[in-house]
Design a protein around this motif. Structure first.
Motif: not given
Length: 205
Positions: A113-128
């Protein structure tokens, strides 16, 4: 040519809003590399670098859209034809699609789940980053994102997975913002002598 947001970084973040109403151009070249590099600045417990970004653009979009429609048919056989054609249109006509690959290590000491959250955080960084460079996007997912044949077309073999897709381009209606909730409903100040409550959870809210 799009124009990057010139406000302060916080003002830019507060002014970001997802949109699927996208037209050309999409980012390219060094600008695209810089935007995707923002994804790699996300928190990453264990320094596993689970991000995998697959960019689909130009003349490749209709071919990939056909794979998406096939995935929808396999994963949602009862889905109406209208839904399948909507997927075909979006993946064929959106200026750029970025698949959010998750390079997962199930047996690593860092929980999945922490690996998945890293991907999600990265996606949000890309959107920003897209927003701050004058572009826009929306994050979409669905049952078709679990389709193994589709994932193989994206170079994602088991146990690697997909967190969805970013549809990317230039907002057709720049400056259009969704109404945001009041932060006061979703925060609390912790005090030792009082239970934590949130106004958003009150029955009358």
């Amino acid at each position: 040519m799009t124009q990057a947001i010139s406000d302060s970084p916080l003002s830019a973040l507060l002014g970001r809003s997802s949109t699927g109403d996208l037209i050309a151009p999409a980012p390219e070249g060094d600008v695209l590399m810089r935007i995707l590099s923002a994804g790699l600045c996300a928190p990453d417990h264990g320094h596993l670098c689970p991000w995998r970004y697959i960019v689909i653009t130009g003349a490749e979009r209709p071919a990939f859209a056909a794979h998406v429609v096939e995935a929808v048919a396999r994963q949602e056989p009862d889905a109406p034809e209208k839904k399948r054609e909507k997927r075909r249109t979006r993946f064929s006509e959106t200026p750029m699609i970025i698949a959010l690959g998750m390079h997962i290590r199930p047996k690593h000491k860092v929980p999945v789940i922490e690996q998945e959250m890293a991907v999600a955080a990265g996606a949000m960084n890309v959107l920003n980053a897209l927003h701050m460079e004058g572009f826009g996007g929306v994050w979409i997912s669905g049952a078709f994102c679990e389709d193994r044949p589709l994932l193989r077309h994206l170079g994602l073999k088991k146990p690697h997975r997909l967190a969805g897709f970013l549809l990317v381009g230039t907002p057709e209606k720049p400056g259009k913002l969704h109404k945001r909730p009041d932060i006061a409903d979703y925060m609390a100040i912790w005090e030792a002598e009082h239970p934590v409550t949130f106004r958003a959870d009150e029955e009358s809210h």
